[in-house]
Scaffold this motif. Structure first.
Motif, PDB file in Angstrom:
ATOM      1  N   MET A 188       0.849  -1.183   0.000  1.00 35.14           N
ATOM      2  CA  MET A 188       0.000   0.000   0.000  1.00 35.14           C
ATOM      3  C   MET A 188       0.890   1.241   0.000  1.00 35.14           C
ATOM      4  O   MET A 188       1.875   1.315   0.727  1.00 35.14           O
ATOM      5  CB  MET A 188      -0.909   0.024   1.227  1.00 35.14           C
ATOM      6  N   LYS A 227       0.584   5.818  -0.974  1.00 35.03           N
ATOM      7  CA  LYS A 227      -0.362   6.931  -0.838  1.00 35.03           C
ATOM      8  C   LYS A 227      -0.092   7.980  -1.909  1.00 35.03           C
ATOM      9  O   LYS A 227       1.032   8.451  -2.073  1.00 35.03           O
ATOM     10  CB  LYS A 227      -0.204   7.564   0.551  1.00 35.03           C
ATOM     11  N   GLU A 235      -4.464  12.256  -9.002  1.00 32.86           N
ATOM     12  CA  GLU A 235      -4.956  10.994  -9.555  1.00 32.86           C
ATOM     13  C   GLU A 235      -4.734  10.894 -11.067  1.00 32.86           C
ATOM     14  O   GLU A 235      -4.237   9.876 -11.568  1.00 32.86           O
ATOM     15  CB  GLU A 235      -6.454  10.819  -9.255  1.00 32.86           C
ATOM     16  N   PHE A 243      -3.796  -0.452  -7.960  1.00 34.83           N
ATOM     17  CA  PHE A 243      -5.187  -0.034  -7.862  1.00 34.83           C
ATOM     18  C   PHE A 243      -5.273   1.191  -6.961  1.00 34.83           C
ATOM     19  O   PHE A 243      -4.557   1.281  -5.962  1.00 34.83           O
ATOM     20  CB  PHE A 243      -6.051  -1.160  -7.274  1.00 34.83           C
ATOM     21  N   LEU A 244      -6.165   2.101  -7.294  1.00 36.81           N
ATOM     22  CA  LEU A 244      -6.383   3.325  -6.515  1.00 36.81           C
ATOM     23  C   LEU A 244      -7.728   3.247  -5.810  1.00 36.81           C
ATOM     24  O   LEU A 244      -8.748   2.944  -6.440  1.00 36.81           O
ATOM     25  CB  LEU A 244      -6.353   4.551  -7.426  1.00 36.81           C
ATOM     26  N   GLU A 245      -7.725   3.532  -4.520  1.00 36.53           N
ATOM     27  CA  GLU A 245      -8.971   3.693  -3.776  1.00 36.53           C
ATOM     28  C   GLU A 245      -9.202   5.202  -3.716  1.00 36.53           C
ATOM     29  O   GLU A 245      -8.497   5.914  -3.009  1.00 36.53           O
ATOM     30  CB  GLU A 245      -8.838   3.075  -2.380  1.00 36.53           C
ATOM     31  N   PRO A 246     -10.148   5.741  -4.506  1.00 33.81           N
ATOM     32  CA  PRO A 246     -10.246   7.188  -4.697  1.00 33.81           C
ATOM     33  C   PRO A 246     -10.631   8.006  -3.464  1.00 33.81           C
ATOM     34  O   PRO A 246     -10.273   9.174  -3.376  1.00 33.81           O
ATOM     35  CB  PRO A 246     -11.293   7.348  -5.796  1.00 33.81           C
ATOM     36  N   ARG A 247     -11.329   7.432  -2.499  1.00 32.30           N
ATOM     37  CA  ARG A 247     -11.719   8.218  -1.315  1.00 32.30           C
ATOM     38  C   ARG A 247     -10.535   8.499  -0.410  1.00 32.30           C
ATOM     39  O   ARG A 247     -10.432   9.581   0.153  1.00 32.30           O
ATOM     40  CB  ARG A 247     -12.824   7.505  -0.533  1.00 32.30           C
ATOM     41  N   THR A 248      -9.646   7.520  -0.258  1.00 34.27           N
ATOM     42  CA  THR A 248      -8.508   7.666   0.651  1.00 34.27           C
ATOM     43  C   THR A 248      -7.213   8.008  -0.069  1.00 34.27           C
ATOM     44  O   THR A 248      -6.231   8.371   0.584  1.00 34.27           O
ATOM     45  CB  THR A 248      -8.278   6.362   1.432  1.00 34.27           C
ATOM     46  N   ASN A 308      -5.366   5.845  -1.313  1.00 33.58           N
ATOM     47  CA  ASN A 308      -4.443   4.738  -1.114  1.00 33.58           C
ATOM     48  C   ASN A 308      -4.252   4.001  -2.433  1.00 33.58           C
ATOM     49  O   ASN A 308      -5.207   3.782  -3.178  1.00 33.58           O
ATOM     50  CB  ASN A 308      -4.970   3.758  -0.062  1.00 33.58           C
ATOM     51  N   LEU A 309      -3.008   3.648  -2.694  1.00 30.35           N
ATOM     52  CA  LEU A 309      -2.650   2.842  -3.850  1.00 30.35           C
ATOM     53  C   LEU A 309      -2.328   1.444  -3.352  1.00 30.35           C
ATOM     54  O   LEU A 309      -1.600   1.283  -2.361  1.00 30.35           O
ATOM     55  CB  LEU A 309      -1.423   3.424  -4.556  1.00 30.35           C
ATOM     56  N   TYR A 310      -2.878   0.445  -4.008  1.00 32.03           N
ATOM     57  CA  TYR A 310      -2.621  -0.945  -3.652  1.00 32.03           C
ATOM     58  C   TYR A 310      -1.925  -1.611  -4.824  1.00 32.03           C
ATOM     59  O   TYR A 310      -2.495  -1.704  -5.910  1.00 32.03           O
ATOM     60  CB  TYR A 310      -3.925  -1.671  -3.312  1.00 32.03           C
TER      61      TYR A 310
END
Length: 103
Positions: free
Chosen positions: A7, A9, A15, A44-49, A51-53
């Motif tokens: 993970m 950030k 983005e 992968f990007l979690e757009p709310r936080t 965080n990049l996975y």
């Protein structure tokens, strides 16, 4: 094959730039990953936080760890430092994730 997940950030508002830079990833960077035993690499990007996975499949840990010392990887870190949370050497601040399920 070894499976890894990490993970990282992204900085707010970066983005589109992050996606653009990976859409235009340097051919030498891809060659380096292959030479260092990376079989697959997805982010992968979690757009709310923001965080990049990252999910990777690698041949072995030693080859993977050696990739961070390559000149092209150092250049990539410098190139990405303005859009991600980074350490003092411009490496991404990252957290290795623990695998809890595999099918």
């Amino acid at each position: 094959m070894i499976k890894k997940a990490v993970m990282m950030k992204l900085l707010k508002g970066k983005e589109k730039e992050y996606k653009k830079r990976h859409d235009e990833i340097w051919p030498g960077m891809l060659e380096m990953l292959k030479a260092h035993g990376v079989l697959s690499y997805s982010i992968f990007l979690e757009p709310r936080t923001l965080n990049l996975y990252a999910y990777l499949e690698i041949e072995n840990e030693e080859k993977w760890l050696a990739s961070s010392e390559t000149e092209i990887n150092q250049k990539w870190w410098n190139f990405m430092a303005d859009i991600m949370e980074t350490n003092s050497d411009n490496s991404p601040v990252s957290l290795n994730l623990l695998q809890v399920f595999d099918y």
